[in-house]
Design a protein around this motif. Sequence first.
Motif, mmCIF file in Angstrom:
data_model
loop_
_atom_site.group_PDB
_atom_site.id
_atom_site.type_symbol
_atom_site.label_atom_id
_atom_site.label_comp_id
_atom_site.label_asym_id
_atom_site.label_seq_id
_atom_site.Cartn_x
_atom_site.Cartn_y
_atom_site.Cartn_z
ATOM 1 N N LEU A 261 0.822 -1.204 0.000
ATOM 2 C CA LEU A 261 0.000 0.000 0.000
ATOM 3 C C LEU A 261 0.859 1.259 0.000
ATOM 4 N N ASP A 262 2.033 1.164 0.611
ATOM 5 C CA ASP A 262 2.916 2.323 0.630
ATOM 6 C C ASP A 262 3.388 2.674 -0.772
ATOM 7 N N ARG A 263 3.586 1.650 -1.619
ATOM 8 C CA ARG A 263 4.015 1.912 -2.997
ATOM 9 C C ARG A 263 2.901 2.616 -3.771
ATOM 10 N N ILE A 264 1.681 2.167 -3.572
ATOM 11 C CA ILE A 264 0.551 2.806 -4.250
ATOM 12 C C ILE A 264 0.426 4.249 -3.784
ATOM 13 N N SER A 265 0.506 4.429 -2.463
ATOM 14 C CA SER A 265 0.408 5.780 -1.906
ATOM 15 C C SER A 265 1.531 6.666 -2.425
ATOM 16 N N ALA A 266 2.728 6.091 -2.552
ATOM 17 C CA ALA A 266 3.878 6.874 -3.012
ATOM 18 C C ALA A 266 3.688 7.349 -4.449
ATOM 19 N N VAL A 267 3.074 6.508 -5.298
ATOM 20 C CA VAL A 267 2.813 6.908 -6.684
ATOM 21 C C VAL A 267 1.903 8.131 -6.712
ATOM 22 N N ILE A 268 0.819 8.068 -5.931
ATOM 23 C CA ILE A 268 -0.125 9.183 -5.905
ATOM 24 C C ILE A 268 0.529 10.418 -5.287
ATOM 25 N N ALA A 269 1.269 10.225 -4.193
ATOM 26 C CA ALA A 269 1.912 11.351 -3.512
ATOM 27 C C ALA A 269 2.956 12.011 -4.405
ATOM 28 N N ASP A 270 3.749 11.200 -5.115
ATOM 29 C CA ASP A 270 4.742 11.775 -6.023
ATOM 30 C C ASP A 270 4.065 12.544 -7.155
ATOM 31 N N GLY A 271 2.901 12.057 -7.578
ATOM 32 C CA GLY A 271 2.141 12.794 -8.575
ATOM 33 C C GLY A 271 1.697 14.142 -8.053
ATOM 34 N N ASN A 272 1.252 14.184 -6.790
ATOM 35 C CA ASN A 272 0.886 15.456 -6.175
ATOM 36 C C ASN A 272 2.060 16.421 -6.198
ATOM 37 N N ARG A 469 3.059 3.030 7.722
ATOM 38 C CA ARG A 469 2.768 4.409 7.324
ATOM 39 C C ARG A 469 1.627 4.453 6.304
ATOM 40 N N ALA A 470 1.645 3.529 5.363
ATOM 41 C CA ALA A 470 0.576 3.501 4.361
ATOM 42 C C ALA A 470 -0.781 3.259 5.026
ATOM 43 N N GLU A 471 -0.822 2.354 5.991
ATOM 44 C CA GLU A 471 -2.078 2.084 6.694
ATOM 45 C C GLU A 471 -2.501 3.285 7.535
ATOM 46 N N MET A 472 -1.535 3.946 8.171
ATOM 47 C CA MET A 472 -1.859 5.129 8.971
ATOM 48 C C MET A 472 -2.388 6.261 8.081
ATOM 49 N N VAL A 473 -1.768 6.441 6.929
ATOM 50 C CA VAL A 473 -2.237 7.477 6.000
ATOM 51 C C VAL A 473 -3.666 7.177 5.570
ATOM 52 N N ARG A 474 -3.951 5.913 5.276
ATOM 53 C CA ARG A 474 -5.316 5.544 4.894
ATOM 54 C C ARG A 474 -6.304 5.880 6.008
ATOM 55 N N LEU A 475 -5.958 5.545 7.244
ATOM 56 C CA LEU A 475 -6.836 5.841 8.378
ATOM 57 C C LEU A 475 -7.003 7.348 8.565
ATOM 58 N N GLN A 476 -5.894 8.077 8.450
ATOM 59 C CA GLN A 476 -5.951 9.524 8.650
ATOM 60 C C GLN A 476 -6.826 10.190 7.592
ATOM 61 N N THR A 503 1.093 17.896 5.111
ATOM 62 C CA THR A 503 0.915 18.866 4.020
ATOM 63 C C THR A 503 1.222 18.278 2.653
ATOM 64 N N THR A 504 1.902 17.136 2.605
ATOM 65 C CA THR A 504 2.345 16.601 1.318
ATOM 66 C C THR A 504 1.703 15.274 0.945
ATOM 67 N N VAL A 505 1.359 14.448 1.924
ATOM 68 C CA VAL A 505 0.829 13.114 1.642
ATOM 69 C C VAL A 505 -0.592 12.946 2.173
ATOM 70 N N VAL A 506 -0.797 13.280 3.438
ATOM 71 C CA VAL A 506 -2.102 13.047 4.060
ATOM 72 C C VAL A 506 -3.148 14.020 3.532
ATOM 73 N N ALA A 507 -2.826 15.303 3.503
ATOM 74 C CA ALA A 507 -3.789 16.326 3.064
ATOM 75 C C ALA A 507 -3.115 17.339 2.151
ATOM 76 N N PRO A 508 -2.616 16.896 0.987
ATOM 77 C CA PRO A 508 -1.884 17.817 0.100
ATOM 78 C C PRO A 508 -2.754 18.905 -0.506
ATOM 79 N N ASP A 509 -4.072 18.741 -0.475
ATOM 80 C CA ASP A 509 -4.976 19.740 -1.047
ATOM 81 C C ASP A 509 -5.641 20.601 0.010
#
Length: 595
Positions: A261-272, A469-476, A503-509
């Motif tokens: 899940l961290d890899r998936i999250s990282a793809v989206i976060a890097d896109g942000n 971290r990926a699971e925590m980000v999902r929960l957050q 500011t960059t991964v959990v709530a970048p918008d």
Amino acid sequence: MKDSVLTPSPVLIIGAGLLGTSIALRLRRAGVEVHLEDASPVAASLARDLGAGTLEPVDEPSIVVVAIPPDVTAPVVRAALDRFPNAVVTDVASVKERVARDVAGHPGADRWVGSHPMAGKERSGAIAADADLFVGRPWVITPSEDTQTDALHAIRTLAVDVGATPVMLDAAEHDHAVALVSHMPQLMSSLVAAALKDAPAEALDLAGQGLRDVTRIAESDPLLWTAIINGNRKQIAGVLRSISARLGTLVSVLDRDDTGLDRISAVIADGNKGVARIPGKHGGARANYAEVIVLIPDEPGMLGRLFAEVGEIGVNIEDLEMEHSAKQQVGRVILSVIPQQAVPLERELAQRGWRVVTSESVPPLVIAIDGPSGSGKSTVAKEVARRLGLAYLDTGAMYRAATWWVREKGIDLADHDAVHAATLELPLSIDLDPEHPRFQVDEVEVSEEIRAPELSKVVSQVAVNLDVRAEMVRLQQAIIAAETGPGGFSDGRGIVVEGRDITTVVAPDAPVRVLLTASEEARLARRALETRGSADASAVAATRDEVVRRDRDDSTVSNFTTAQDGVTTIDSSDMTIDNVVDAVISLIPENYRDR
């Protein structure tokens, strides 16, 4: 545009396609004498009939512009240097290093200046030409070491006269840049569109604006783009190789169940992060605009009426998107405006009879606060939430609760997979009241236990586990989504979230994003007072390892020391809590205060 007194007449343009004809139309508007040549008499005649210039031969042009595909540009440039020994010659091919290599060594190479206007359309040919095509766009100029100063000046003047902004690069820099921002996007868009070639009609009926945005440039001319890609193949291959590696990793993750899940999250976060670096309006920093969404009937004159009324209201449209509703005679016009104008514009449009989607026009209020240990994140975030009546989420406490749970189950913190598995089953309950934030794990109150110094010493072992971290980000993110709707603590008014990567991964918008920092001395004193009740020398010394080591460990998986684009840095070293709270609240866009 005023008549040009800079670009000398006459100008010969070889190639009556989109770029050549557009340049000619702009120069003709400025009063420059323009002559046209093209291998196709039909194309040349069409450009002439559009008012781009004359087909009469010219003996002594001041400037020759070669505007033909890149695979045949170099020999035509060399021939032009031979035909017109007193002319400055430029080309507008979209690859430069190959042309430079082939022109180098020619006796007139010092009169040749490579250039490339960064403008175009999906449609090609003179019929698509536009005299305003280059206005406000970069025009890259790639002189060599041998280029005459007067020749360089002439092409800079040409770029300015057609409304463009000259940018100086060497040929290799240009080719790498366009591989990234032009050639790679074209290929990726074509690949996505190609995947739809045999898609069932019922699937395509569900297509929204996102798919249209991604595939818009896939309608480009195959022959032209084959020549472009071939001319810059090495640079493009390097860019695609990097993407291919990321894509391969992502595919392997998706092939496995419930992992990565961290890899998936990282793809989206890097896109942000990548999107955040794209320059905004007028080439400056990206601005955070508010969106006003208006439903508009698909009838003649309605779009013009909307624009006219927005102008009458006195609001400037900073950007515009349109979405068409499938099988309905209505569309959505998304107007981007500066935040403080959004609510007044909504009200005025509604009063004039427009259907305004107010529930989506202003996103929920989320205040995201990042920063190192002891910077005052928790104290400031709680007070901001208390003053505004918002929910409060301490994401660092979530990692502490996970650490407490893993230790309670007797799991070795060094066992990556076991810690992750335990986190997936974490029975966590959080009270988001900023006055009394509480954490329960399996119905056990742990708010005090998770602050104990002995737990603080080991929490980084869990926090640096990427799967955790990926699971925590999902929960957050789930908590934020729930709290920005009705029924939560703040009943949809919003939430203040603080911790790492907020500011960059959990709530970048988030509408408000803050990096709160302080000197090491100030941070140690604050944390010592918080955890040991004293900020004397012994308490600070006892706290040092906890703070410095945790920041060092966490920094291996999180960036909380440097503000990303759009994030405001506040140094609280010499500020009172009230001062910092006021500074954070002052960043809230005006339209949120009207709610």
